[in-house]
Design an enzyme around this catalytic site. Structure first.
Site, mmCIF file in Angstrom:
data_model
loop_
_atom_site.group_PDB
_atom_site.id
_atom_site.type_symbol
_atom_site.label_atom_id
_atom_site.label_comp_id
_atom_site.label_asym_id
_atom_site.label_seq_id
_atom_site.Cartn_x
_atom_site.Cartn_y
_atom_site.Cartn_z
ATOM 1 N N HIS A 80 0.896 -1.276 -0.194
ATOM 2 C CA HIS A 80 0.103 0.052 -0.187
ATOM 3 C C HIS A 80 0.931 1.259 -0.057
ATOM 4 O O HIS A 80 0.395 2.489 -0.155
ATOM 5 C CB HIS A 80 -0.869 -0.104 1.247
ATOM 6 C CG HIS A 80 -2.075 -1.002 1.057
ATOM 7 N ND1 HIS A 80 -3.351 -0.733 0.702
ATOM 8 C CD2 HIS A 80 -2.052 -2.496 1.118
ATOM 9 C CE1 HIS A 80 -3.911 -1.789 0.733
ATOM 10 N NE2 HIS A 80 -3.325 -2.779 1.025
ATOM 11 N N ASP B 129 3.887 9.396 -1.312
ATOM 12 C CA ASP B 129 2.498 8.493 -0.742
ATOM 13 C C ASP B 129 2.234 7.482 -1.726
ATOM 14 O O ASP B 129 2.612 7.562 -3.001
ATOM 15 C CB ASP B 129 1.191 9.537 -0.656
ATOM 16 C CG ASP B 129 0.320 9.151 0.333
ATOM 17 O OD1 ASP B 129 0.404 8.043 0.778
ATOM 18 O OD2 ASP B 129 -0.222 10.040 0.626
HETATM 19 O O1 F6P Z 1 -0.837 3.697 4.220
HETATM 20 C C1 F6P Z 1 -0.355 2.517 4.803
HETATM 21 C C2 F6P Z 1 -1.215 2.134 6.107
HETATM 22 O O2 F6P Z 1 -0.722 0.923 6.604
HETATM 23 C C3 F6P Z 1 -2.762 2.125 5.804
HETATM 24 O O3 F6P Z 1 -3.241 0.762 5.341
HETATM 25 C C4 F6P Z 1 -3.301 2.554 7.168
HETATM 26 O O4 F6P Z 1 -4.562 3.015 7.066
HETATM 27 C C5 F6P Z 1 -2.494 3.529 7.593
HETATM 28 O O5 F6P Z 1 -0.983 3.265 7.101
HETATM 29 C C6 F6P Z 1 -2.341 3.579 9.212
HETATM 30 O O6 F6P Z 1 -1.459 2.848 9.709
HETATM 31 P P1 F6P Z 1 -1.449 2.361 11.045
HETATM 32 O O7 F6P Z 1 -1.987 0.751 11.017
HETATM 33 O O8 F6P Z 1 0.037 2.196 11.519
HETATM 34 O O9 F6P Z 1 -2.316 3.114 11.798
#
Ligand code: F6P
Length: 471
Positions: free
Chosen positions: A153, A361
């Site tokens: 992602h 990003d």
């Molecule tokens: O952008 C990557 C990501 O893992 C997303 O999938 C997720 O919404 C965001 O970062 C939040 O991350 P964390 O699980 O560390 O709060």
């Protein structure tokens, strides 16, 4: 019929889904037999290695607990203090502690050990994100012969940044154990291919001589999206209207410039506020006429670099307030909290300009959500970083270099002055792109590539209310 097994660090909880990942994949499992596997969100000194299967709002979710020590090394440590900064090309913000890698591998091994007994031979497994790169290796070591796909992602790093990650050789070997690797953008496929084709045999690989063989792994871009139609509906829901009403009262005639991001150094928040400061400094006519609202829910706040980003942003917002605020006018509002998705959709709808200016990003779903929430008769303008994966999808946004705050300030001026006809033309193109890259098609495209025919094998669609994310 093959089942679909989704694996991610976080699993969906009860109630509205908070993250982009949860949102997108809930839909998949509402249509296919299968389950979701991941961490329960609980920490315990003696975690049970057997997963608990629960029903979460109609979804089957299998979860394991982790010990606080393992979780720290795996999540705050290797995942978010080494992989996250390196993959976002912020090597200056990476902290390297060698024992974190052991914790990262231990948790991936625990995931595999707990998941393997639940698997049937024809299950199709879809693993998500940088926390779980070694999972296919660990599952294969336990005898799993299933089709296994991996979706990243976040952006894939340049070769130099990858070489700076301890154990990058093992991680690349782990990636080669997947049948399919999906990236957000063509930029990521190019970086991966460049690395795979030019890996330096003398310094790469466990034996130090052998390059990793990716001949059995397919690699492609599958840009994730949102559900623009659902966003259009959300933006006119009673909760959204309530937020719009509340904001109208506060703003009066001022135009709203909006930013919505997790409080993360990759989002370029200090640069964004500085660009806004330059707009006000260079164009006196905008004072009292515009208002910046930055919504920034805290994130990963046990990590020092995140605390520092928060402090920096506090200081810059304070500086702009001190420089431009008057007893009866504030140039900006900075809110460190999470809002419900309908309220956010209302803010998107009201905002004349969305500032989506991350320094780097994977995709950035806020850009997609903003487009979906616009009023077709009076749409706002999207200012978008050219370093977000979304820039490949949205060439009709005002694309900026977020490091160049003069350029972003000028884009803000252009956006605020943009005539209605141009706003409409740009938005129509953006909305077509957001619709063409909707989240349903994204998931089906990945699964179909991983296991041809699986998409048609799914049952009838169950409508799931789509909720927004601050990814
Ligand atoms: O952008 C990557 C990501 O893992 C997303 O999938 C997720 O919404 C965001 O970062 C939040 O991350 P964390 O699980 O560390 O709060």
């Amino acid at each position: 019929m093959s089942r679909i097994v989704i694996v991610s660090n976080r699993t969906p909880g009860k109630g509205p889904a908070a993250g982009g990942l949860a949102v997108a994949l809930r839909k998949v499992l509402s249509r296919h037999e299968g389950f979701w596997f991941g961490w329960s969100g609980k920490l315990t000194e003696t975690p049970d290695s057997k997963p608990r299967m629960e029903d979460v709002d109609g979804l089957k979710v299998a979860q394991i607990d982790l010990s606080p020590q393992d979780h720290h090394a795996y999540y705050a440590g290797f995942s978010n203090s080494i992989l996250w900064p390196s993959f976002h090309l912020r090597l200056d913000l990476a902290t390297i502690e060698s024992y974190w890698y052991e914790g990262y591998r231990r948790v991936n091994a625990q995931f595999a050990k707990a998941l393997k007994p639940l698997l049937r031979p024809d299950d199709v497994i879809w693993v998500h994100d940088y926390h779980l790169i070694p999972l296919a290796s660990e599952l294969r070591a336990l005898g799993a012969k299933n089709r296994i796909g991996f979706y990243l992602h976040i952006p894939f790093p340049t070769a130099d940044a990858l070489y700076a990650i301890p154990h990058h050789g093992e991680l690349m070997r782990d990636l080669s154990r997947y049948d399919l690797i999906g990236f957000q953008a063509n930029r990521d496929v190019a970086a991966f291919t460049d690395f795979a084709e030019h890996q330096a045999p003398s310094t790469f690989g466990i034996s130090n001589t052998e390059a990793v063989d990716f001949s059995d792994t397919e690699v492609a871009a599958f840009p994730i999206g949102s559900d623009p139609e659902a966003f259009a509906r959300l933006a006119t829901s009673p909760a959204a209207k309530k937020m719009i009403h509340r904001m109208h009262r506060a703003l009066g005639e001022q135009e709203l410039v909006l930013g919505v991001d997790r409080l993360d150094y990759s989002k370029g928040l200090p640069q964004r506020v500085e660009a806004y400061e330059k707009l006000l400094a260079n164009n006196q006519r905008f004072r009292r006429k515009v208002h910046l609202l930055q919504v920034a829910p805290p994130s990963r706040d046990t990590i020092k670099e995140y605390q520092e980003t928060s402090d920096t942003l506090d200081a810059i917002c304070g500086r702009v307030m001190g420089r431009f605020a008057e007893p009866d006018w504030a140039p900006l509002t900075y809110v460190k909290r999470t809002y419900g998705q309908p309220s956010l959709a209302g803010l998107y709808r009201l905002a004349r300009v969305a500032l989506v200016t991350p320094l780097r990003d994977g995709m950035n779903l806020v850009a997609h959500e903003y487009v979906g929430a616009q009023d077709p008769e009076n749409p706002g303008v999207l200012i978008l970083s050219r370093f977000a994966g979304a820039a490949e999808i949205f060439p009709d946004a005002l694309l900026v270099n977020p490091f160049d705050t003069d350029e972003t300030a000028e884009a803000l001026r252009v956006a605020l002055d943009m005539p209605l006809e141009e706003r409409k033309t740009r938005w129509q193109a953006l909305n077509r792109a957001a619709t063409a890259h909707n989240v349903d098609d994204w998931a089906l495209a990945f699964l179909e590539r991983l296991s041809p025919g699986i998409a048609e094998a799914g049952g009838g669609a169950t409508d799931v209310i789509y909720m927004a994310s601050v990814a």
